[in-house]
Design an enzyme around this catalytic site. Structure first.
Site, PDB file in Angstrom:
ATOM      1  CG  HIS A   1      12.138  38.504  -7.268  1.00 29.03           C
ATOM      2  ND1 HIS A   1      11.308  38.512  -6.082  1.00 29.03           N
ATOM      3  CD2 HIS A   1      12.357  39.888  -7.539  1.00 29.03           C
ATOM      4  CE1 HIS A   1      10.863  39.727  -6.110  1.00 29.03           C
ATOM      5  NE2 HIS A   1      11.656  40.617  -6.648  1.00 29.03           N
ATOM      6  CB  CYS A   2       9.395  39.333 -12.364  1.00 28.97           C
ATOM      7  SG  CYS A   2       9.052  40.282 -13.804  1.00 28.97           S
TER       8      CYS A   2
END
Length: 305
Positions: A152-153
């Site tokens: 998850h960026c």
């Protein structure tokens, strides 16, 4: 802060009036084009879907409906000879609205991707109440299960998965090129004004240090994800390899989902974004073949490709 025009002027050096203007204009235009393309790629990546399991369920249900209407449906919704499943996405409907109607066909599809005897309960996500295909993982930030979950960026505000990993790679590639070019402009300016007192260029030196740190991070990130692409891995699989049940007993030097460098690159770059492949877990025979050491004949015959 020093304007872009002053950076460009100091970088070009003394030239004839007309040629200097023409070169400086092209130089500035290319730099601005790279900046704009990087900005556009950022919004494209952040707004793209990483490939949610619920969307794949909906697509399987729609495919089954079409096959039943045309009387050419098979027992498995969409399968290929190599055990992978490709579903065509349709973003016009809500994924959660078909959760009940897709449960039976989706469960059978997911079970076919796992070894015989696998319990359905061990594959079910307790948050989404859906069976996860291999390489999928629930993201607690997005509150959805993602196909081929990478990470998850936080910077992009979205998950990186099968649907947008290629866009993410191109974004960090463009961002790296932009940082490198900007660093060259800063260095050129400092070299041109080296006779000035250092404290007069303190802001430029500070910006250059920050930019250098960012560039090192981006280069390492680009090389890391390039390695993942060539070996058909994800960040989650590489970091948590010993905790993932289907990877726990596989040696670290064996890449179970790799189909060769060339095919890995083709699937990563050339497969359309609205298609998702659900990969089956490799058999014991396939793992044994992939763990076999390379010989001179394998190199000649391009076994790695």
């Amino acid at each position: 802060m020093l304007s872009l025009s002053r950076l460009m002027e100091s970088n070009n050096g003394p030239l004839l009036p007309h040629s200097s203007l023409s070169f400086r204009s092209r130089y500035t235009a290319i730099y601005l084009l790279l900046f704009v393309s990087t900005l556009i790629q950022y919004f494209i990546t952040s707004g793209s879907s990483p490939g949610y399991v619920l969307d794949a369920m909906r697509a399987v249900n729609e495919s089954n409906t079409i096959f039943r209407r045309t009387s050419v449906a098979s027992k498995q919704p969409a399968s290929s000879k190599n055990g992978s499943v490709v579903v065509t996405m349709d973003s016009g409907q809500s994924g959660r609205s078909v959760l009940g109607s897709t449960a039976t066909s989706w469960t059978k599809l997911v079970m076919d991707l796992h070894p015989p005897g696998t319990s359905v309960r061990s594959l079910s996500c307790s948050y989404c109440n859906v069976e996860q295909p291999p390489r999928a993982k629930h993201c607690h930030d997005c509150d959805k299960c993602v196909l081929q979950f990478d990470h998850h960026c936080v910077w992009l505000g979205t998950c990186i998965g099968q649907g947008n990993h290629c866009k993410f790679w191109w974004y960090i590639c463009e961002e790296t090129a932009l940082c490198l070019w900007t660093g060259i402009l800063y260095i050129t300016y400092l070299k041109t004004n080296i006779s000035r007192a250092w404290w007069k260029s303190a802001i430029m030196i500070l910006l250059l240090v920050i930019l250098s740190i960012s560039l090192i991070f981006l280069l390492l990130l680009l090389l890391f994800h390039s390695y993942l692409v060539l070996t058909n891995q994800t960040t989650f699989e590489l970091v948590r390899r010993r905790r993932i049940p289907y990877l726990r007993g596989i040696p670290e030097r064996v890449y179970p989902f790799s189909k060769g460098i060339c095919k890995n690159l083709y699937n990563f770059c050339c497969v359309r974004g609205n298609e998702y492949s659900l990969e089956a877990l490799p058999t014991a025979q396939e793992l044994e073949e992939k763990s076999r050491p390379y010989t001179c004949l394998d190199v000649i015959t391009c076994r790695c490709c």
